[in-house]
Enzyme design. Sequence first.
Site, PDB file in Angstrom:
ATOM      1  N   TYR A   1       0.818  -1.221   0.000  1.00 50.98           N
ATOM      2  CA  TYR A   1       0.000   0.000   0.000  1.00 50.98           C
ATOM      3  C   TYR A   1       0.849   1.267   0.000  1.00 50.98           C
ATOM      4  O   TYR A   1       0.312   2.354  -0.133  1.00 50.98           O
ATOM      5  CB  TYR A   1      -0.991  -0.007   1.183  1.00 50.98           C
ATOM      6  CG  TYR A   1      -0.320   0.045   2.519  1.00 50.98           C
ATOM      7  CD1 TYR A   1       0.152  -1.114   3.125  1.00 50.98           C
ATOM      8  CD2 TYR A   1      -0.128   1.247   3.182  1.00 50.98           C
ATOM      9  CE1 TYR A   1       0.795  -1.078   4.327  1.00 50.98           C
ATOM     10  CE2 TYR A   1       0.523   1.302   4.398  1.00 50.98           C
ATOM     11  CZ  TYR A   1       0.975   0.131   4.967  1.00 50.98           C
ATOM     12  OH  TYR A   1       1.629   0.180   6.165  1.00 50.98           O
TER      13      TYR A   1
ATOM     14  N   VAL B   1       7.067   3.892  11.057  1.00 49.86           N
ATOM     15  CA  VAL B   1       6.620   4.320   9.736  1.00 49.86           C
ATOM     16  C   VAL B   1       6.091   5.757   9.828  1.00 49.86           C
ATOM     17  O   VAL B   1       6.563   6.660   9.154  1.00 49.86           O
ATOM     18  CB  VAL B   1       5.522   3.373   9.189  1.00 49.86           C
ATOM     19  CG1 VAL B   1       5.058   3.828   7.804  1.00 49.86           C
ATOM     20  CG2 VAL B   1       6.054   1.952   9.120  1.00 49.86           C
TER      21      VAL B   1
END
Lengths: 510, 510
Positions: free
Chosen positions: A358, A379
């Site tokens: 993604y 992240v």
Amino acid sequence: MGSLDTHPMSFSASPYDKAAFEPLNPEDVRAYLHKAVDFISDYYTTVESMPVLPNVKPGYLQDELSASPPTHSASFDVTMKELRTSVVPGMMHRASPNFFAFFPSTNSAAAIAGDLIASAMNTVGFTWQASPAATQMEVLALDWLTQLLRLPTTFMNHTSTSHGTGGGVILGTTSEAMLVTLVAARDAALRRSGSVGLSHMTRLVVYAADQTHSTFFKACHLAGFDPANIRSIPTGPETNYGLNPTKLLEVMQADVDVGLVPTYVCATVGTTSSNAVDPVGAIANIATMFNAWVHVDAAYAGSTCICPEFRHHLDGIEHVDSISMSPHKWLLTCLDCTCLYVRDAHRLSDSLETNPEYLKNDATESGEVTDLKDMQVGVGRRFRGLKIWMVMRTYGTAKLQEHIRSDVAMAKMFLDFVRADNRFEVVVPRNFALVCFRIKPSGCMTEEDADEANRQLMEKLNKTGKVYLAHTMVGDKFILQFAVGSSLQEERHVKSAWDLIEKTTSTIME
Amino acid sequence: MGSLDTHPMSFSASPYDKAAFEPLNPEDVRAYLHKAVDFISDYYTTVESMPVLPNVKPGYLQDELSASPPTHSASFDVTMKELRTSVVPGMMHRASPNFFAFFPSTNSAAAIAGDLIASAMNTVGFTWQASPAATQMEVLALDWLTQLLRLPTTFMNHTSTSHGTGGGVILGTTSEAMLVTLVAARDAALRRSGSVGLSHMTRLVVYAADQTHSTFFKACHLAGFDPANIRSIPTGPETNYGLNPTKLLEVMQADVDVGLVPTYVCATVGTTSSNAVDPVGAIANIATMFNAWVHVDAAYAGSTCICPEFRHHLDGIEHVDSISMSPHKWLLTCLDCTCLYVRDAHRLSDSLETNPEYLKNDATESGEVTDLKDMQVGVGRRFRGLKIWMVMRTYGTAKLQEHIRSDVAMAKMFLDFVRADNRFEVVVPRNFALVCFRIKPSGCMTEEDADEANRQLMEKLNKTGKVYLAHTMVGDKFILQFAVGSSLQEERHVKSAWDLIEKTTSTIME
């Protein structure tokens, strides 16, 4: 937010309803934030008169505020009132000009504005594509800072205006900078030594002086280094508590002789305890002989290197693998903002890259962009580049240098006060804006008596609420630390603090 | 800041000088921040009309702004102008109501105000003593949230008003929550298995479904687990991509049979790809048989559990060791704010505690307080408890529940649109506010053709700047993700997005 209904099961989509809950309604945002701004401005005006260290007991806040969340909404004024009456009195006020403990957390109007805008935009720039401006601003701000610090271009990013081969990333704390570089060094050493998976892990060794911040040893632990292979090398007054390169060489060679693999050396410029400086160039030369990664932790003192007269502390920096420094300590940028530079950005991303479906995108695949998630633990990431850019853009290099010099000058002034009073001794040379001093043994006073007197002095001073300073142990002696630099501090605060120290000492010595 | 002098070497302490550089001058703070607030309010008013995904090239910002930091200071207006003209056009606007990608980063006026005040106070609450109110506010906010989530009291702190045996900490990201619990579990497993140092490290095994966030596998890597011992357990449509407990049992038993040590299982409630839910209770029961730590990652969907109708997704939570969820995803709290709860706080601090001399203090030694540095990677930490408390205090439980239900209702509306159009298929059941859908193969269209059509659809949609949505792969199919919940979003935005999807699909299908 769409329209709302309090009956979950009967909820049905209904036309746009102005009475709906709108948590980001622009006029509410404006009203709430203007109130917060006025609170802050008033806080800075009055914080000087508040006790630096609050006199509250564990659990006090739980006794003052509700133990359970409210069911119904309240006016924002109620929230602000509880902040004023219950939270503020329990704060240790690091923004107070009477705060002299640890290292200062310097701050500025421009930095707070940048952080505020980042909170509002709520950017999550994990990849370049996830917010081009956020990634590029971080790259730009880091490259500007390399110029302020006169770091070699090898630490700069490769961009249209720079031919750097390295790169940087803004992290939350020095600990994270240590952790990610330790992991990169660990993986490189495992590969080099022909390890199958972790089979050689127990052979890897890391090194630092015993004055290195405790968080380094914790970071080694997190990264899975064997406790038996984490070397804390003793220092002493003969090097002013800096790492002795000769000793480092001996320890590394001894490890190699028994088949171990030197992996990482952490050198500190401005230790937390006494501001000792490990000799960067000499350490890098030795580590290079063993192919070990060298990281420089300049969290506090790195900021001084924007002034030419302090830059020599980084001599040899072109030979290290990474350096981190924290503008949230001494470069007027509120928490959290630690700048990590690596000479070869791929050595980080080789260890830390992830590539979930993604997040795949053309920009990443082109290889032309930096995805900052691959240089950090997680992240998600705040838009931290904005505040440090705003600081440099608004104040300019000259004023930032003045800021450092002013703090150092105040520390020198305090040092002169201490030296002029023969009841005290200065324990280690002052390198930056930290003065380490103590009541010295005199007459029939033993070293233990002096330790006790200093302990008493610190406790009495801190109890007044008029100053706050911390202590450390250097060479088995109990030492008081006087760190200048809180952003509202002026000479008069340093002078008042000294007056209080001087008088309190007299009552103790009686 | 004291008085200043630009000649470093000739600097001498001079009387307080009003013209000195005062980066926190209260009136400058007020002026700069009011300007920033007005910028933000205007931004929220206009962001809807900006392209969600900017059309900029790598390096664009470097071309627009100076490559070097300025020497002299500028008006703050200049900084704000460059922000408006160069930075804003390069942002991906997550605050846009037309943002439907990834998970939303929800936000609110109260949260931004809390974050702003934290930036200004610049608290560093590493220990309780370093800021009693900051630590206690974090404990209070976390305990409030356990009540909203109906977590068992074993996850609450032990305070005057709660008899919890556990505790929590606010971290930056889920990755950090995974890392610190992995390290605690690793150390416990090493001790249990009689490891000398790391000697048993290569026997430790960790488990998660293949749908688990990539950051879990990275966190395992950071914590030094052997790549060969990180089990990614395949899932499929028969469990809607949730972890199959029977498979988990088989894999764990097979590992034990060959002398390996099951150490940690990560269960996800609401996966990033398709919002799959791993069955928490069943997983905990199996892991307990092997003495393995169970962590629940509910980063996104955890927030829904403040509504009774979603709470069943956490059934069995009383048997897990830790859970983390991120109010910065869906509880109206700007980045960064990940709440980690552990059932036994000592199991974290046993692994993560440091005790340097300069942080020793009576409160810590009394054992009556929590030092939050011992539950995280680093030492320094922002005052993150304030913003999440401000959200709960200002809006109250009922409005927060309404917020979740409103988003879910809009997702259901979108789902109805998709279902009513027979060119599309819904690939996995909608659990929360994410809809996974795609153009389905029809006529002579192969699966590959359908993937290509969906890829084209996404690219065309995103290029318009009028919406932004992301993709994923589920069961080898290219899927579009439509995530509802950006805080400025209303039904009209979802409807407009559907209209655009519907029309763009027609042009592609021609």
